[in-house]
Write a protein that holds these residues in place. Structure first.
Motif, short mmCIF file in Angstrom:
data_model
loop_
_atom_site.label_atom_id
_atom_site.label_comp_id
_atom_site.label_asym_id
_atom_site.label_seq_id
_atom_site.Cartn_x
_atom_site.Cartn_y
_atom_site.Cartn_z
N LEU A 165 0.94 -1.24 0.14
CA LEU A 165 0.04 -0.01 -0.05
C LEU A 165 0.96 1.26 0.14
N GLY A 166 2.00 1.14 0.72
CA GLY A 166 2.95 2.20 0.63
C GLY A 166 3.31 2.74 -0.72
N ARG A 167 3.56 1.80 -1.56
CA ARG A 167 4.14 2.02 -2.87
C ARG A 167 3.00 2.94 -3.40
N HIS A 168 2.00 2.86 -3.06
CA HIS A 168 0.92 3.67 -3.92
C HIS A 168 0.02 4.82 -3.32
N CYS A 169 0.20 4.85 -1.88
CA CYS A 169 -0.42 5.99 -1.07
C CYS A 169 -0.15 5.72 -0.01
N GLY A 170 0.88 6.72 0.62
CA GLY A 170 1.50 6.67 1.95
C GLY A 170 0.39 6.82 3.02
N ALA A 171 -0.56 7.55 2.79
CA ALA A 171 -1.81 7.65 3.83
C ALA A 171 -2.52 6.62 4.16
N THR A 172 -2.92 5.90 2.70
CA THR A 172 -3.79 4.68 2.93
C THR A 172 -3.05 3.62 3.76
N ALA A 173 -1.66 3.63 3.34
CA ALA A 173 -0.94 2.52 3.96
C ALA A 173 -0.71 2.84 5.51
N MET A 174 -0.75 4.00 6.01
CA MET A 174 -0.47 4.42 7.25
C MET A 174 -2.14 4.18 8.03
N VAL A 175 -3.03 4.49 7.57
CA VAL A 175 -4.35 4.12 8.16
C VAL A 175 -4.35 2.67 8.27
N PHE A 176 -4.09 1.83 7.25
CA PHE A 176 -4.15 0.65 7.23
C PHE A 176 -3.40 -0.19 8.58
N ALA A 177 -1.91 0.43 8.55
CA ALA A 177 -1.18 -0.11 9.33
C ALA A 177 -1.51 0.27 11.08
N MET A 178 -1.86 1.44 11.14
CA MET A 178 -2.31 1.89 12.58
C MET A 178 -3.31 0.93 12.95
N HIS A 179 -4.36 0.78 12.20
CA HIS A 179 -5.59 -0.19 12.27
C HIS A 179 -5.23 -1.63 12.82
N GLN A 180 -4.19 -2.21 11.93
CA GLN A 180 -3.51 -3.38 12.04
C GLN A 180 -2.60 -3.35 13.62
N ILE A 181 -2.15 -2.30 13.86
CA ILE A 181 -1.51 -2.47 15.19
C ILE A 181 -2.51 -2.79 16.41
N GLN A 182 -3.74 -2.14 16.41
CA GLN A 182 -4.67 -2.29 17.21
C GLN A 182 -5.44 -3.74 17.30
N VAL A 183 -5.37 -4.09 15.88
CA VAL A 183 -6.18 -5.38 16.09
C VAL A 183 -5.08 -6.49 16.35
N ALA A 184 -3.70 -6.45 16.18
CA ALA A 184 -2.71 -7.44 16.40
C ALA A 184 -2.60 -7.36 18.00
N THR A 185 -2.63 -6.07 18.60
CA THR A 185 -2.40 -5.87 20.07
C THR A 185 -3.69 -6.67 20.68
N LEU A 186 -5.30 -6.67 20.20
CA LEU A 186 -6.04 -7.18 20.75
C LEU A 186 -6.08 -8.81 20.76
N VAL A 187 -5.44 -9.22 19.41
CA VAL A 187 -5.44 -10.59 19.29
C VAL A 187 -4.35 -11.12 20.43
N ARG A 188 -3.18 -10.83 20.53
CA ARG A 188 -2.34 -11.10 21.17
C ARG A 188 -2.44 -10.92 22.72
N HIS A 189 -3.19 -9.85 23.12
CA HIS A 189 -3.72 -9.73 24.43
C HIS A 189 -4.82 -10.02 25.27
#
Lengths: 88, 379
Positions: free
Chosen positions: B64-88
């Motif tokens: 996603l970063g190769r195409h739109c940095g903002a879209t990639a950042m939104v996706f990444a920030m969201h996945q940080i939250q999901v990964a945190t919930l999955v692991r904890h």
């Protein structure tokens, strides 16, 4: 129940080092052996000073596997880690 | 890569210039991400999800970063939250149910970790939980909340209680209908403009079971910090890779105009490639280290100082190297790279990657490392 003398000494020294380097908002003798030091206000910055002071006081080196939050979360967990290193 | 990412990347590319120019949320690409199931891809099979490996999320951030940095950042920030919930989350708790529901009705999760008055230290909070009618409530003044106005849920750090120490934090998930957002600023930044991240005063009332049981300090060191640094650096690498590709396309076009003649810009491009290679190597090896440490039962190594230094170093290196690659690409392409409306434009890339050193300020990370380096043994 009484602890062996050496373990009592270790815990006492841990408390002295904690009082000197823990920068806790409460007095170290108000803290029970199992109280969570981080909840009592131990910051990550102060914990580094505490670790160094403990290494100095006991002439030990904490290996990386022991340099974790859980090892330094209470007086008793620190004393257990110190005992393990002194016994090795 | 996850299913749907290729299509989302294409849609993101189509709107990237406009998203950047207008500082508007990349609604089209995020809609594709919602519909494709990518937002919930990390939900484990045991909770009805696809159980996608973390590596595929990291690689999707790169793509996603190769195409739109903002879209990639939104996706990444969201996945940080999901990964945190999955692991904890804990078996059978409210968060397990929440993760199961994500699979069929995708929700975008924003993070409310920074706070006015803490000097950028995410490990301390001023805001605290207090008892309220209908559960627990808090009020937090956040200097920035990425895509706050577009999120469905918010993961917020607060002190455990009104009398708790600053470092005695918990993470609370509140849904949009439990949360009010009072804007406290405007949004007209240099880069990452599509993330729409102004400041807000966030107020919410939640049920006690919406508080993650694990102390936030553990969540941060075992998951949130290393995962943030890994997904961010993947998307910064993606942006830098696109800047390099644009410079390379420019050099090839030059060479095609004058076959057989030397192309000085090609040598400059080689310098940019060596910078890009360093970045790529560090990002890839950090991902491998993280996955290896995560697979050990109890994840003992992830909570060591050596691991903190490892992933802090990734963040420092990647956040310095990515804009360097983009600036190098600009040097290769010259005026056509400087202009915002050519196929070789890299202004957006340069501006987007300049946000990297601020996302958890590099100087604060150096301060943390300075302490860790005094005690850690193997670095």
């Amino acid at each position: 129940m009484s602890m062996p003398v050496q373990e009592q000494d270790i815990e006492q020294t841990v408390r002295e080092v904690l009082a000197a380097h823990g920068r806790l908002p409460v007095s170290a003798d108000q803290i029970s052996a199992s109280d969570d030091l981080y909840r009592a206000g131990l910051t990550s910055h102060a914990s580094v000073g505490l670790m160094l002071a403990l290494e100095d006081a006991f002439d030990i080196e904490f290996p990386d596997r022991m340099l974790t939050r859980s090892v330094f979360e209470s007086v008793s967990s620190i004393a257990a880690a110190v005992s393990e290193l002194l016994a090795a | 890569m996850l299913p749907g990412i290729a299509e989302a990347a294409k849609v993101a590319a189509d709107h990237a210039a406009e998203v950047d120019k207008d500082a508007r949320f990349p609604v089209e690409a995020v809609q594709v991400l919602r519909e494709s199931g990518a937002l919930a891809a990390l939900v484990p099979v045991s909770l009805g999800g696809a159980g996608a490996p973390f590596e595929s999320v990291a690689r999707s951030c790169f793509e996603l970063g190769r195409h739109c940095g903002a879209t990639a950042m939104v996706f990444a920030m969201h996945q940080i939250q999901v990964a945190t919930l999955v692991r904890h989350h804990e078996e059978g708790d409210w968060f397990a149910g929440y993760l199961s529901r994500l699979v069929d009705s995708p929700r975008l999760i924003a993070s409310v970790t920074s706070e006015v008055g803490t000097g950028g230290d995410m490990g301390r909070s001023i805001a605290a939980l207090s008892q309220a009618e209908g559960g627990l409530c808090f009020e937090k003044k956040a200097p920035t909340v990425s895509y706050a106005a577009h999120a469905d849920d918010y993961l917020t750090t607060v002190r455990r209680a009104a009398d708790a120490e600053a470092g005695d934090q918990v993470a609370v998930l509140s849904s949009r209908d439990q949360t009010t957002l009072e804007p406290s600023g405007t949004w007209d930044p240099l880069g990452m403009r599509g993330t729409c991240s102004p400041g807000f005063t966030v107020r919410a009332t939640v049920s006690p079971d919406q508080v993650l049981a694990a102390p936030f300090a553990t969540i941060a060191s075992e998951s949130m910090v290393p995962i943030s640094h890994i997904v961010w650096s993947h998307l910064w690498l993606g942006i830098a890779t696109d800047a390099f590709d644009r410079a390379r396309a420019f050099v090839k076009a030059l060479a095609a105009q004058k076959p057989g003649e030397p192309v000085p810009a090609a040598a400059r491009l080689s310098h940019v490639l060596s910078d890009l290679s360093l970045l790529r190597g560090e990002v890839g090896s950090a991902l491998r280290d993280f996955v290896e440490m995560s697979e050990e039962p109890g994840r003992p190594r992830l909570s060591t100082m050596a691991a903190a230094l490892r992933f802090n170093s990734l963040k420092l290196a990647a956040s310095e190297q990515a804009p360097k690659v983009c600036q190098g690409a600009l040097g290769v392409a010259g005026i056509v790279g400087f202009k915002n409306d050519t196929p070789f434009s890299v202004g957006r890339h340069l501006r987007d990657t300049m946000s990297a050193c601020l996302m958890v300020a590099n100087e604060r990370i150096h301060e943390t490392n300075a302490g860790l380096l005094l005690v850690a043994k193997e670095v």
